[in-house]
Design a protein around this motif. Structure first.
Motif, PDB file in Angstrom:
ATOM      1  N   ARG B  49       0.870  -1.188   0.000  1.00 57.83           N
ATOM      2  CA  ARG B  49       0.000   0.000   0.000  1.00 57.83           C
ATOM      3  C   ARG B  49       0.899   1.229   0.000  1.00 57.83           C
ATOM      4  O   ARG B  49       1.114   1.870   1.044  1.00 57.83           O
ATOM      5  N   PRO B  50       1.463   1.588  -1.152  1.00 55.36           N
ATOM      6  CA  PRO B  50       2.478   2.650  -1.187  1.00 55.36           C
ATOM      7  C   PRO B  50       1.944   3.998  -0.720  1.00 55.36           C
ATOM      8  O   PRO B  50       0.774   4.320  -0.925  1.00 55.36           O
ATOM      9  N   HIS B  51       2.833   4.760  -0.118  1.00 56.43           N
ATOM     10  CA  HIS B  51       2.483   6.109   0.334  1.00 56.43           C
ATOM     11  C   HIS B  51       2.661   7.060  -0.850  1.00 56.43           C
ATOM     12  O   HIS B  51       3.726   7.097  -1.461  1.00 56.43           O
ATOM     13  N   THR B  73      -1.689   4.829   0.372  1.00 57.84           N
ATOM     14  CA  THR B  73      -1.616   5.593   1.611  1.00 57.84           C
ATOM     15  C   THR B  73      -1.411   7.065   1.259  1.00 57.84           C
ATOM     16  O   THR B  73      -0.700   7.367   0.296  1.00 57.84           O
ATOM     17  N   VAL B  74      -2.038   7.937   2.039  1.00 62.97           N
ATOM     18  CA  VAL B  74      -1.812   9.377   1.884  1.00 62.97           C
ATOM     19  C   VAL B  74      -1.661   9.989   3.276  1.00 62.97           C
ATOM     20  O   VAL B  74      -1.932   9.312   4.276  1.00 62.97           O
ATOM     21  N   SER B  75      -1.255  11.268   3.337  1.00 65.53           N
ATOM     22  CA  SER B  75      -1.014  11.862   4.652  1.00 65.53           C
ATOM     23  C   SER B  75      -1.962  13.009   4.978  1.00 65.53           C
ATOM     24  O   SER B  75      -1.735  13.726   5.949  1.00 65.53           O
ATOM     25  N   GLU B  81      -8.676  13.039  -1.135  1.00 65.05           N
ATOM     26  CA  GLU B  81      -9.689  13.541  -2.081  1.00 65.05           C
ATOM     27  C   GLU B  81      -9.109  13.634  -3.489  1.00 65.05           C
ATOM     28  O   GLU B  81      -9.764  13.291  -4.470  1.00 65.05           O
ATOM     29  N   TYR B  82      -7.863  14.114  -3.571  1.00 66.17           N
ATOM     30  CA  TYR B  82      -7.217  14.243  -4.884  1.00 66.17           C
ATOM     31  C   TYR B  82      -7.105  12.880  -5.570  1.00 66.17           C
ATOM     32  O   TYR B  82      -7.480  12.727  -6.739  1.00 66.17           O
ATOM     33  N   PHE B  83      -6.604  11.884  -4.856  1.00 68.84           N
ATOM     34  CA  PHE B  83      -6.410  10.577  -5.503  1.00 68.84           C
ATOM     35  C   PHE B  83      -7.745   9.860  -5.721  1.00 68.84           C
ATOM     36  O   PHE B  83      -7.896   9.115  -6.693  1.00 68.84           O
ATOM     37  N   HIS B  86      -8.997  10.816  -8.864  1.00 65.49           N
ATOM     38  CA  HIS B  86      -8.261  10.198  -9.970  1.00 65.49           C
ATOM     39  C   HIS B  86      -8.407   8.681  -9.953  1.00 65.49           C
ATOM     40  O   HIS B  86      -7.530   7.959 -10.434  1.00 65.49           O
ATOM     41  N   GLY B  87      -9.503   8.185  -9.372  1.00 68.77           N
ATOM     42  CA  GLY B  87      -9.855   6.785  -9.559  1.00 68.77           C
ATOM     43  C   GLY B  87      -9.434   5.817  -8.472  1.00 68.77           C
ATOM     44  O   GLY B  87      -9.789   4.642  -8.527  1.00 68.77           O
ATOM     45  N   TRP B  88      -8.694   6.277  -7.465  1.00 72.31           N
ATOM     46  CA  TRP B  88      -8.275   5.362  -6.394  1.00 72.31           C
ATOM     47  C   TRP B  88      -9.423   5.200  -5.401  1.00 72.31           C
ATOM     48  O   TRP B  88     -10.060   6.182  -5.016  1.00 72.31           O
ATOM     49  N   ASP B  89      -9.678   3.963  -4.969  1.00 76.66           N
ATOM     50  CA  ASP B  89     -10.821   3.790  -4.062  1.00 76.66           C
ATOM     51  C   ASP B  89     -10.494   2.996  -2.801  1.00 76.66           C
ATOM     52  O   ASP B  89     -11.389   2.693  -2.023  1.00 76.66           O
ATOM     53  N   ASP B  90      -9.214   2.677  -2.584  1.00 78.89           N
ATOM     54  CA  ASP B  90      -8.822   1.991  -1.342  1.00 78.89           C
ATOM     55  C   ASP B  90      -7.690   2.808  -0.733  1.00 78.89           C
ATOM     56  O   ASP B  90      -6.519   2.668  -1.104  1.00 78.89           O
ATOM     57  N   ILE B  91      -8.052   3.703   0.168  1.00 72.97           N
ATOM     58  CA  ILE B  91      -7.126   4.751   0.617  1.00 72.97           C
ATOM     59  C   ILE B  91      -7.027   4.804   2.139  1.00 72.97           C
ATOM     60  O   ILE B  91      -8.051   4.914   2.830  1.00 72.97           O
ATOM     61  N   THR B  92      -5.803   4.743   2.650  1.00 71.09           N
ATOM     62  CA  THR B  92      -5.562   4.945   4.078  1.00 71.09           C
ATOM     63  C   THR B  92      -4.979   6.341   4.291  1.00 71.09           C
ATOM     64  O   THR B  92      -3.980   6.697   3.654  1.00 71.09           O
ATOM     65  N   VAL B  93      -5.621   7.104   5.169  1.00 69.84           N
ATOM     66  CA  VAL B  93      -5.024   8.381   5.596  1.00 69.84           C
ATOM     67  C   VAL B  93      -4.161   8.067   6.815  1.00 69.84           C
ATOM     68  O   VAL B  93      -4.676   7.930   7.924  1.00 69.84           O
ATOM     69  N   ALA B  94      -2.856   7.925   6.597  1.00 75.87           N
ATOM     70  CA  ALA B  94      -1.950   7.551   7.691  1.00 75.87           C
ATOM     71  C   ALA B  94      -1.507   8.802   8.432  1.00 75.87           C
ATOM     72  O   ALA B  94      -0.314   9.077   8.586  1.00 75.87           O
TER      73      ALA B  94
END
Lengths: 387, 387
Positions: B49-51, B73-75, B81-83, B86-94
Motif C-alpha cells: 500500500r504505497p504512500h 496511503t496518503v497523509s 480527495e485528490y487521488f 483520480h480513480g483510487w478507491d482503497d485509501i488509508t489516511v496515515a
C-alpha cells in the motif's frame, strides 16, 4: 492571563471557518503596516514599490491599492503574470533575468505597455544586458543589480569594469536604466543602529556607483529590505524602496527587534491531532509543507520552527496578540509539527484543549509559510485569493 | 568525464521543454523502483500500500496501477480527495484524525464505499476513537497508531491501558481495526544492519501489542518506511507495507546507503541566473520555495541543500546519472540557490555554461521538494499531472 487563551483562540478560529491548516491574516494590522510604510515613503519623497512575494495574494494586493500604491515588485516572472492578471501594470521583477523565459517576458512587457504600465527586469552581467538590448523594441525598464555589501548576487559596487560593460551593452537599446540592490545583510543586524549603518552605507555606495558611471543624475536608485525601510528614520538618498515582509512580519523580524508583537499580521492555523500529557507534547497538522523548515535558535540552542500564539478580539474590534515562547514547535516532518511543553506546565496550557482544536503558530519566516499556504482567511473568515 | 556533462545536461533539459524551475522525473527508473518493491512485497506475501505523499501526482500514481497496485496511503484528507478524484478507491489516511474534517471524511468514505472501496483513518487516542464509533454507519476502516520506538505520535506499544481504551471505544461500532506504525527512526539508522534491527523490533512490538489485546489473529499489522521496506531481506511479520519515498529516493536515502545513484528518480531543474567566476559561485533560480530548506551536513559540517547532478542518455534509452559532491547548494533564500564551486575548479565545471542554462539539483528530501513543485516532466518532456 495568556495561558488561558488557547481555548478561546481555538473557538474563534473555528467560528471563522478554519478546519484544516491555513493562514490567518490580521487584515486590520496588515493594512496599518501598509499605511505606515506608505506614509513614511511619501514623507521622504521616495517611490513605494512594495515586494509582493511575501503574500502572493491578489486580495492583499488590493489593500496596497487602497492606499494608492500602483507600483510593485515580484521575484519571478510567474508572480508578475499573476499580479498582471489581477490588474497591476507597473511591475519590477527583482530577480535576475532567465533568458529561457523571454517568450513569456515579451508577452507580458507588451501587455503592460498596452495598459500604460511597464515591466522592469534585473540583470547583473554584460551577457544578460546584451540579451535585453538585442530586443530594443520590447518596452522594458532595466535595473542593474548592485552588490552593495550583502554578497549574494549583483555586481560588486566597486567593480567599475563590469558595471561599465553592462551599461555599455544597455545604452544602445535606449531602455531606461536604474541601480537596484537588496541589503539582505540587514536581516542579520543586531540593532536598529546597525540596520541604519547598513542603510546609509548602501545608499552611499549606490550613489558612488552612479557617480563612477557619470550617471549621477540619470540613474534611479532602488533599495529593498524590511529591516532598513521600517527602522531607519530617514529614507532619503534613494528614489525607490521595495520592502515586502513588513506587511505580515514574522518571528525573525520580531526577534531582531524590527517589529513588535502587535504588528505581526499572519499566523499559521493548525489543527491539534495528538495530545500527550505524559510526554509534555502536542502534535499538530502543521509540518514542513505548511510552516517550511526555516528555523530560529531557541533559548536552549535547539531549532524552533514557530511559537504558539493566542489572540483576543477587543470590544472595539482590535486584537491583542501574544507569542507563547514557552510553547515552541521543536520538530517537523512532512505534515506533523511537534510542540514541546515545559515540564510541569502541560495542564496550565492544555487542560482545556481537545483533539480537533486549532492553534495559532507564529511563523519564523512569513514569506515561506505564506508561499506554502493553500488558504488565507482574514479575521472575519473571508477567504483571500492567493497565487 | 563527468565534469564535462553540465552543458549537455542543460541542452537535454532545454530540449525536453524546461524553461523555469521544475522537477525532472526519470520515469523508467521510478517504474523500476515501483516494480522492485511490488515484487518484494508479493514474494513476502504482504500487501503493498504505497504512500503517495512523495509524488502527489495522478500520473505517477498510474505507474503503480500499471503494476497492479490498488491500495494506497496518503497523509491528509485533501490528498485522499485528490487521488479519489483520480480513480483510487482503497485509501488509508496515515495521519491522525482531525475531527473538524468529518464532513469531508464522511463524504469521501461514502464515495469510496459506493465504488466498492474503503477509506481508512488513523487514531491514537480514546477521544479520536470515540469520535469514529459515534459514526457507526460510516463505512470506515480504522488503524490504531502505535509508537513502536520512533516516539513521534502513536500509543506507546507498552501502554496497554490506552490501547485497550481505544479498542474498547472502537469495537461497538464494528469498524474493522488494525495496528499501524511508522518507524521514522529508521531514517537515522547508520547501516542496513541497524535498519534491519529496527524493522524486526517494530514488527515484534506490533505483534506483542496484538497479543496483549487478545487480538493476535484479528488485527492486521501495517508498517511503513522506505529504509526498512527497501533494505530488509525478509518482510514477513506484518500484513502490509506503506513505503513512499523509494519511488524517487533522494540524497538522504543515498547518504544513508539505502539507495544507489542510479535509483534516484527525481531532480530539481533550475535555471542559472548568475555566474561569478571571481567568487567561485553560481546562482540559480531554485530557492527555499523550490528545494525546501531541508539540508544535510556537508563534508565541512556546513548545511547542504542539494548537490548538482548530471545525466547522460545512453543509446538504448537508459540513463547514467552522477552526483557532483563538489558542487553543493550552500545557501538558499526565497527564490535563489547558491552553489559554491571549490577553489580553482570553476573553469573545469562552468567554462561552457551561460546564464539561462539549466542545472539538475538532487534534492535532499524529495517529498518536500516535490510538494513544492508546480511542474513535473518525465525524460521525454511530457508534463505529469500533479496535486
Amino acid at each position: 492571563m495568556m495561558t488561558e487563551m488557547l481555548k478561546p483562540t481555538s473557538e474563534y478560529l473555528q467560528k471563522i471557518g478554519f478546519t484544516s491548516p491555513g493562514i490567518l491574516v490580521n487584515e486590520i494590522q496588515a493594512r496599518a503596516n501598509i499605511r505606515l510604510m506608505k506614509d513614511k515613503a511619501r514623507r521622504a519623497g521616495v517611490l513605494f514599490r512594495p515586494h509582493f512575494k511575501t503574500h502572493q495574494s491578489a486580495d492583499v494586493g488590493r489593500w496596497f491599492a487602497d492606499e494608492g500604491v500602483g507600483a510593485i515588485t515580484v521575484s519571478s516572472v510567474a508572480m508578475a503574470e499573476y499580479f498582471a492578471a489581477h490588474g497591476w501594470d507597473d511591475i519590477t521583477v527583482a530577480f535576475l533575468l532567465n533568458p529561457l523565459e523571454w517568450p513569456r517576458i515579451e508577452e507580458l512587457a507588451w501587455e503592460l505597455a498596452r495598459r500604460g504600465g511597464q515591466l522592469a527586469l534585473t540583470v547583473d552581467s554584460p551577457a544578460a544586458a546584451a540579451s535585453i538590448s538585442a530586443r530594443p523594441e520590447v518596452p522594458l525598464k532595466v535595473w542593474i543589480k548592485v552588490d552593495a555589501g550583502y554578497g549574494r548576487t549583483g555586481v560588486h559596487w566597486q567593480d567599475e569594469t563590469t558595471l561599465k560593460a553592462i551599461l555599455g551593452n544597455l545604452l544602445p537599446s535606449r531602455h531606461p536604466v536604474g541601480l537596484l540592490t537588496h541589503s539582505g545583510n540587514s536581516y542579520h543586524a543586531q540593532s536598529v543602529q546597525e540596520i541604519t549603518t547598513i542603510w546609509t552605507q548602501t545608499s552611499q555606495r549606490l550613489e558612488a556607483v552612479a557617480h563612477s558611471l557619470d550617471m549621477a543624475e540619470k540613474l534611479l536608485l532602488s533599495v529593498g529590505d524590511t529591516p532598513g525601510c521600517w527602522s531607519v528614520d530617514n529614507l532619503s538618498g534613494v528614489q525607490e524602496i521595495r520592502p515586502g515582509n513588513f506587511v505580515f512580519f514574522d518571528l525573525m523580524q520580531w526577534t531582531q527587534g524590527v517589529c513588535q508583537i502587535h504588528e505581526l499580521a499572519a499566523a499559521a492555523v493548525c489543527p491539534v491531532v495528538g495530545l500527550y500529557p505524559e510526554k509534555g507534547r502536542v502534535v499538530v497538522h502543521g509540518g514542513a509543507v505548511h510552516l517550511s523548515r526555516e528555523f530560529l535558535e531557541g533559548t536552549d540552542g535547539e531549532p524552533v520552527f514557530g511559537y504558539l500564539g493566542t489572540l483576543q478580539i477587543q470590544d472595539d474590534g482590535s486584537t491583542s496578540q501574544q507569542i507563547l515562547e514557552n510553547l515552541p514547535v521543536t520538530s517537523l516532518s512532512q505534515e506533523h509539527g511537534t510542540i514541546e511543553v515545559p515540564s510541569g506546565s502541560y495542564e496550565q496550557y492544555f487542560k482545556e484543549m481537545s483533539i480537533g482544536d486549532l492553534v495559532l503558530i507564529w511563523p519564523v519566516h512569513s514569506c515561506l509559510t505564506c508561499d506554502l499556504a493553500s488558504e488565507f482567511r482574514n479575521m472575519s473568515g473571508t477567504v483571500l485569493t492567493k497565487k
